[in-house]
Design a protein around this motif. Structure first.
Motif, mmCIF file in Angstrom:
data_model
loop_
_atom_site.group_PDB
_atom_site.id
_atom_site.type_symbol
_atom_site.label_atom_id
_atom_site.label_comp_id
_atom_site.label_asym_id
_atom_site.label_seq_id
_atom_site.Cartn_x
_atom_site.Cartn_y
_atom_site.Cartn_z
ATOM 1 N N GLY A 1 0.742 -1.173 0.077
ATOM 2 C CA GLY A 1 0.078 0.017 -0.098
ATOM 3 C C GLY A 1 0.914 1.284 0.013
ATOM 4 O O GLY A 1 0.237 2.268 -0.413
ATOM 5 N N ASN A 2 2.088 1.222 0.540
ATOM 6 C CA ASN A 2 3.101 2.449 0.260
ATOM 7 C C ASN A 2 3.847 2.501 -0.795
ATOM 8 O O ASN A 2 4.937 3.269 -0.584
ATOM 9 C CB ASN A 2 3.899 2.450 1.626
ATOM 10 C CG ASN A 2 2.762 2.778 2.981
ATOM 11 O OD1 ASN A 2 1.899 3.404 2.855
ATOM 12 N ND2 ASN A 2 3.168 2.272 3.988
ATOM 13 N N VAL A 3 3.826 1.367 -1.703
ATOM 14 C CA VAL A 3 4.529 1.516 -2.758
ATOM 15 C C VAL A 3 4.018 1.718 -4.007
ATOM 16 O O VAL A 3 2.997 1.332 -4.464
ATOM 17 C CB VAL A 3 5.210 -0.034 -2.896
ATOM 18 C CG1 VAL A 3 6.203 -0.044 -4.229
ATOM 19 C CG2 VAL A 3 6.269 -0.453 -1.912
ATOM 20 N N PHE A 4 4.317 2.752 -4.860
ATOM 21 C CA PHE A 4 3.551 3.423 -6.218
ATOM 22 C C PHE A 4 4.180 2.658 -7.268
ATOM 23 O O PHE A 4 5.463 2.373 -7.235
ATOM 24 C CB PHE A 4 3.605 4.939 -6.192
ATOM 25 C CG PHE A 4 2.451 5.431 -5.495
ATOM 26 C CD1 PHE A 4 1.429 6.226 -6.065
ATOM 27 C CD2 PHE A 4 2.121 5.177 -4.300
ATOM 28 C CE1 PHE A 4 0.512 6.828 -5.573
ATOM 29 C CE2 PHE A 4 1.128 5.695 -3.543
ATOM 30 C CZ PHE A 4 0.135 6.474 -4.306
ATOM 31 N N VAL A 5 3.240 2.132 -8.069
ATOM 32 C CA VAL A 5 3.777 1.404 -9.272
ATOM 33 C C VAL A 5 3.103 2.033 -10.603
ATOM 34 O O VAL A 5 2.025 2.353 -10.593
ATOM 35 C CB VAL A 5 3.449 -0.174 -8.982
ATOM 36 C CG1 VAL A 5 2.195 -0.208 -8.822
ATOM 37 C CG2 VAL A 5 3.978 -0.968 -10.247
ATOM 38 N N ASP A 6 3.824 1.963 -11.713
ATOM 39 C CA ASP A 6 3.186 2.025 -12.952
ATOM 40 C C ASP A 6 2.377 0.585 -13.338
ATOM 41 O O ASP A 6 3.470 -0.311 -13.841
ATOM 42 C CB ASP A 6 4.426 2.352 -14.125
ATOM 43 C CG ASP A 6 3.601 2.511 -15.582
ATOM 44 O OD1 ASP A 6 2.570 2.007 -15.584
ATOM 45 O OD2 ASP A 6 4.309 3.048 -16.257
ATOM 46 N N PRO A 7 1.375 0.491 -13.385
ATOM 47 C CA PRO A 7 0.659 -0.742 -13.463
ATOM 48 C C PRO A 7 0.774 -1.317 -15.022
ATOM 49 O O PRO A 7 0.666 -2.700 -15.065
ATOM 50 C CB PRO A 7 -0.790 -0.457 -13.435
ATOM 51 C CG PRO A 7 -1.108 0.740 -13.716
ATOM 52 C CD PRO A 7 0.112 1.297 -13.124
ATOM 53 N N ALA A 8 1.177 -0.627 -15.837
ATOM 54 C CA ALA A 8 1.316 -1.030 -17.278
ATOM 55 C C ALA A 8 2.847 -1.740 -17.337
ATOM 56 O O ALA A 8 3.027 -2.693 -17.961
ATOM 57 C CB ALA A 8 1.350 0.173 -18.340
ATOM 58 N N THR A 9 3.876 -1.433 -16.834
ATOM 59 C CA THR A 9 5.187 -1.798 -16.607
ATOM 60 C C THR A 9 5.771 -2.561 -15.552
ATOM 61 O O THR A 9 6.470 -3.405 -15.575
ATOM 62 C CB THR A 9 6.272 -0.867 -17.410
ATOM 63 O OG1 THR A 9 6.227 -0.007 -16.255
ATOM 64 C CG2 THR A 9 5.718 -0.026 -18.264
ATOM 65 N N GLY A 10 5.077 -2.318 -14.354
ATOM 66 C CA GLY A 10 5.235 -2.874 -13.012
ATOM 67 C C GLY A 10 6.705 -2.096 -12.271
ATOM 68 O O GLY A 10 7.045 -2.781 -11.568
ATOM 69 N N ALA A 11 6.834 -1.058 -13.240
ATOM 70 C CA ALA A 11 7.968 -0.363 -12.681
ATOM 71 C C ALA A 11 7.779 0.574 -11.362
ATOM 72 O O ALA A 11 6.328 1.084 -11.364
ATOM 73 C CB ALA A 11 8.381 0.720 -13.785
ATOM 74 N N LEU A 12 8.594 0.554 -10.520
ATOM 75 C CA LEU A 12 8.205 1.278 -8.987
ATOM 76 C C LEU A 12 8.605 2.736 -9.492
ATOM 77 O O LEU A 12 9.473 3.140 -9.827
ATOM 78 C CB LEU A 12 9.212 0.690 -8.103
ATOM 79 C CG LEU A 12 9.013 1.337 -6.661
ATOM 80 C CD1 LEU A 12 9.549 0.071 -5.555
ATOM 81 C CD2 LEU A 12 9.759 2.494 -6.414
ATOM 82 N N THR A 13 7.641 3.478 -8.970
ATOM 83 C CA THR A 13 7.510 4.853 -9.243
ATOM 84 C C THR A 13 7.823 5.809 -7.966
ATOM 85 O O THR A 13 8.153 6.865 -7.782
ATOM 86 C CB THR A 13 6.285 5.554 -9.698
ATOM 87 O OG1 THR A 13 5.276 5.297 -8.858
ATOM 88 C CG2 THR A 13 5.930 4.964 -11.207
ATOM 89 N N GLY A 14 7.778 5.051 -6.791
ATOM 90 C CA GLY A 14 8.154 5.728 -5.506
ATOM 91 C C GLY A 14 7.548 5.208 -4.104
ATOM 92 O O GLY A 14 6.968 4.065 -4.266
#
Length: 341
Positions: free
Chosen positions: A229-242
């Motif tokens: 819940g505290n990890v932000f992600v680009d759902p398209a790529t799975g890349a961690l955004t912050g």
């Protein structure tokens, strides 16, 4: 899942004053879903979105370690500014006067993406494996930041100061001393709120495994709450955004991070997380001392889960889940500690 609700005119006016150095507030919505601070998403006149977090104002409903946590979040974001690999939002402003809004205020950049919990990534998805590896790397970059002593950031910084507010003694010159105080405060909270916990068994485990804790001699920056819940992600790529919500950070053993990121899985840490970590720095997770410490940290997280529902007034179903999960976790951890010897 977080949702947005309308903000009353009085709060909007206060947010407008807090955000004036950054721009003109156009609109704001309250983000629900958290259980500690109050968080708003604010839209400024130039199109920028920022996140405003305010601390709880009723100190009587806080656990000992929860005092002044929003100040800790600001401190972590400031520290992380010099370490890009940590991947926290940029700190944009603070208001610690408690005059505009009733609690401390932190304003941070709005991260792109969505929380991992809302990204729709299956456990066996290749994007999930990528995300776990990136999270492991973020942990390693966090743990490259050294601290002056062990314990919660606010407690360490208050040492030698004129004030001694609640929670300021949650520190120590050694890790056994600091961790013992951290756990002791939770046990005291359990007693104060009349929550049954295995206090004597926990104290005995800390005493029996003092040497394993004492093997940690370098205090490093530990986020402590890197669950999905505290990890932000680009759902398209799975890349961690912050990563967000660093208010529970402390100077501690890096292994505490692994438990905080996956507190309710009974077993070893994720192989993908460990691989990502190893790509940045080495970390012992397999020695008897390391395994022992992670089990002690599971006792710690189980105690927090069991106790926090009382001051926060969790609904019956949520309180029952917390009780079952905590009891399952500490029962398993005690058995595993006995097996190690």
């Amino acid at each position: 899942m977080s949702t947005a609700t309308a903000v009353d005119p009085g709060t909007c006016d206060a947010l407008r004053r807090v955000l004036a150095p950054l721009g003109t507030l156009v609109r704001a919505e309250r983000l629900t879903g958290g259980t500690f601070a109050t968080t708003y998403r604010a839209h400024l006149g130039d199109g920028t979105r920022v996140v405003v977090k305010t601390a709880p104002t009723d100190a009587t409903r806080l656990m000992t370690y929860e005092h002044d946590l929003v100040r800790t979040e600001a401190r972590v974001y400031a520290l992380a500014a010099g370490h890009p690999g940590v991947r926290t939002p940029a700190l944009l402003a603070t208001d610690l006067t408690r005059t505009v809004l009733p609690g401390d205020v932190v304003v941070a950049a709005h991260l792109p993406g969505v929380p991992w919990t809302e990204a729709g990534l299956a456990p066996d998805d290749a994007r999930t494996a990528r995300l776990r590896r990136e999270l492991g790397a973020v942990m390693a970059h966090l743990h490259a930041v050294d601290g002056p002593a062990f314990g919660y950031l606010g407690a360490v910084e208050a040492v030698g100061g004129p004030a001694d507010p609640p929670g300021t003694r949650l520190h120590g010159t050694t890790w056994p001393e600091a961790f013992g105080r951290v756990v002791g405060a939770i046990l005291a909270d359990a007693q104060a709120w009349d929550v049954p916990v295995p206090a004597d068994a926990v104290r005995a485990a800390l005493a029996a495994h003092h040497d394993a804790l004492a093997a940690v001699t370098r205090p490093v920056l530990v986020h402590g709450d890197l669950w999905p819940g505290n990890v932000f992600v680009d759902p398209a790529t799975g890349a961690l955004t912050g990563v967000i919500d660093a208010e529970r950070a402390l100077w501690a053993d890096p292994l505490l991070e692994l438990v905080g990121a996956d507190p309710w899985t009974l077993g070893p840490p994720s192989a993908d997380v460990l691989a990502g970590y190893a790509g940045v720095a080495p970390l012992d997770t397999t020695s008897d001392a390391a395994r022992t410490r992670m089990l002690l940290y599971r006792l710690h997280t189980a105690l927090v889960l069991r106790v926090e529902g009382a001051p926060r007034g969790y609904a019956p179903d949520a309180a029952a889940w917390c009780r079952r999960t905590a009891e399952r976790t500490w029962t398993w951890a005690f058995d595993e500690l006995a097996a190690i010897g």
